[in-house]
Design an enzyme around this catalytic site. Structure first.
Site, mmCIF file in Angstrom:
data_model
loop_
_atom_site.group_PDB
_atom_site.id
_atom_site.type_symbol
_atom_site.label_atom_id
_atom_site.label_comp_id
_atom_site.label_asym_id
_atom_site.label_seq_id
_atom_site.Cartn_x
_atom_site.Cartn_y
_atom_site.Cartn_z
ATOM 1 N N GLU A 62 -11.231 3.506 6.120
ATOM 2 C CA GLU A 62 -10.242 4.461 6.758
ATOM 3 C C GLU A 62 -10.889 5.543 7.227
ATOM 4 O O GLU A 62 -11.083 5.584 8.465
ATOM 5 C CB GLU A 62 -9.157 5.051 5.415
ATOM 6 C CG GLU A 62 -8.250 5.923 5.984
ATOM 7 C CD GLU A 62 -7.487 6.729 4.971
ATOM 8 O OE1 GLU A 62 -6.424 7.292 5.196
ATOM 9 O OE2 GLU A 62 -7.894 6.640 3.589
ATOM 10 N N HIS B 42 1.320 4.825 -2.421
ATOM 11 C CA HIS B 42 1.131 5.588 -3.795
ATOM 12 C C HIS B 42 2.303 6.263 -4.315
ATOM 13 O O HIS B 42 2.787 7.212 -3.476
ATOM 14 C CB HIS B 42 -0.010 6.550 -3.457
ATOM 15 C CG HIS B 42 -1.190 6.123 -2.860
ATOM 16 N ND1 HIS B 42 -2.431 5.913 -3.586
ATOM 17 C CD2 HIS B 42 -1.523 5.931 -1.593
ATOM 18 C CE1 HIS B 42 -3.371 5.394 -2.806
ATOM 19 N NE2 HIS B 42 -2.687 5.291 -1.402
ATOM 20 N N HIS C 247 0.755 -1.128 0.013
ATOM 21 C CA HIS C 247 0.073 -0.046 -0.097
ATOM 22 C C HIS C 247 0.916 1.290 0.047
ATOM 23 O O HIS C 247 1.236 1.905 0.966
ATOM 24 C CB HIS C 247 -1.045 0.047 1.324
ATOM 25 C CG HIS C 247 -2.027 1.065 1.375
ATOM 26 N ND1 HIS C 247 -3.242 1.002 1.832
ATOM 27 C CD2 HIS C 247 -1.816 2.237 1.169
ATOM 28 C CE1 HIS C 247 -3.780 1.861 1.774
ATOM 29 N NE2 HIS C 247 -3.213 2.930 1.058
ATOM 30 N N ASP D 141 1.836 4.002 2.724
ATOM 31 C CA ASP D 141 0.611 4.959 2.186
ATOM 32 C C ASP D 141 1.408 6.013 1.214
ATOM 33 O O ASP D 141 1.590 5.866 -0.205
ATOM 34 C CB ASP D 141 0.018 5.359 3.253
ATOM 35 C CG ASP D 141 -1.477 5.896 2.777
ATOM 36 O OD1 ASP D 141 -1.784 5.746 1.558
ATOM 37 O OD2 ASP D 141 -2.149 6.317 3.346
ATOM 38 N N ASP D 142 1.573 7.245 1.827
ATOM 39 C CA ASP D 142 2.101 8.352 1.046
ATOM 40 C C ASP D 142 3.313 8.786 2.148
ATOM 41 O O ASP D 142 3.144 9.957 2.787
ATOM 42 C CB ASP D 142 1.172 9.285 1.076
ATOM 43 C CG ASP D 142 0.043 9.023 0.434
ATOM 44 O OD1 ASP D 142 0.029 9.035 -1.015
ATOM 45 O OD2 ASP D 142 -1.040 8.648 0.787
#
Length: 332
Positions: free
Chosen positions: A199, A18, A16, A277-278
């Site tokens: 989320e 991005h 996961h 994630d980011d």
């Protein structure tokens, strides 16, 4: 071996992340100058200050502004290559990266430019760093079903390069059901499917992702704990949740890492994994996430190993490769 040594030693799969969310301020500034693009920041320091946000929407506003500087194939290559170098530092040996073509195609950047830059970086990462990877194309859920169908059509010639489709962006008010037909078509075309759910959105969104989108994995899913029947189903079906602890903290899904439910989920038998994630926006790559939850939740060596094993079991790599990595973890 203490916990911090173990975290560094464990091979891991990241499921996961991005790629647009790995955009470090220094690289953003460099590419903006290279492409002669005006951004509302006069220095790297100003960009860093702008990375201060408190919910999903204010983060997304900055995220899309940053993506605007990505124009050429080399830009996408540089972005992905910088992330792969971070993977090498953190012993992430396999990664399944999200990319958001609509963020770029709606600015006039072709699907092909985006994909070719990312593909080239994936090839070099395997060759020079020994890191394997898959690409997952995400639909932006705040855009229309029609727009998602168009994006899926653009992806069809590249089926060999894209292992799965996903669903991301603003969750609340955009339930998975909005894209049920798009995901049905994607599955018919042979793509695996994943989706962000649970989320900021309610457990109902996780049910929809399971029943209507027929996902192979749930991205985030931490709010599933609010629904005992959903928890039972996730455990029975061994449905992976790709959890992102530092992201949850930064976006106020939890107010304190000590409140995070990843350990509870793990010990109840939910197939949870750790992810970044980011990472450039949320202040941490893979090992930073492991260190944060270990410090806050006092995870044992066995729990840390289980999280690493889960990451390979939930991945889309072939069974033999999975078992090789799991065997290595068990021998540490």
């Amino acid at each position: 071996m203490n916990q911090s040594e173990l975290i560094r030693a464990l091979p891991k799969a990241e499921l996961h992340v991005h790629i647009e969310g790995t955009f470090e301020p220094e690289l953003m500034f460099e590419i903006a100058q290279r492409n002669h693009i005006d951004i509302p920041y006069k220095s790297v320091e100003e960009i860093k200050k702008a990375y201060n946000f408190h919910n999903l929407q204010s983060f997304l506003d900055i995220y899309y502004a940053g993506a605007n500087v990505l124009i050429n194939e080399q830009d996408f290559y540089d972005l992905a290559w910088a992330y792969f170098k971070k993977c090498a530092e953190d012993r992430v040996v396999h990664t399944e990266m999200f990319f958001d073509p609509q963020t770029h195609t709606e600015r006039g950047v072709s699907f092909e430019i985006v994909l070719n830059g990312l593909k080239r970086a994936c090839k070099d990462a395997k060759e020079h760093l020994g890191i394997s990877s898959h690409l997952i194309m995400c639909f932006l859920r705040h855009l229309s079903e029609e727009d998602a169908f168009k994006t899926l059509e653009q992806a069809l010639p590249y089926k060999a390069d894209i292992i799965a489709v996903g669903l991301d962006s603003s969750e609340v008010g955009h339930p998975p059901s909005k894209f049920a037909r798009v995901f049905e078509k994607a599955r018919e075309e042979g793509f695996l499917v994943v989706a962000h759910a649970g989320e900021e959105g309610p457990p109902e969104y996780v049910w929809e992702a399971l029943d209507l989108l027929k996902v192979n994995r749930i991205d985030h899913g931490v709010r599933s704990e609010e629904d005992p029947a959903l928890m039972q189903r996730l455990i029975q079906e061994k449905m992976p949740l790709t959890v992102c602890p530092l992201s949850n903290l930064k976006l106020c899904v939890v107010n304190d890492m000590k409140e995070h439910n990843i350990r509870r989920l793990l010990n109840q038998g939910v197939h949870v994994t750790v992810n970044s994630d980011d990472p450039s926006y949320f202040g941490g790559y893979m090992n930073d996430n492991f260190v944060a939850i270990q410090a806050a939740l006092d995870l044992s060596n066995e729990e840390l190993k289980k999280l690493a094993i889960n990451s390979f079991e939930a991945s889309f790599i072939d069974e033999e490769e999975k078992q090789n990595w799991i065997e290595e973890i068990n021998q540490i």
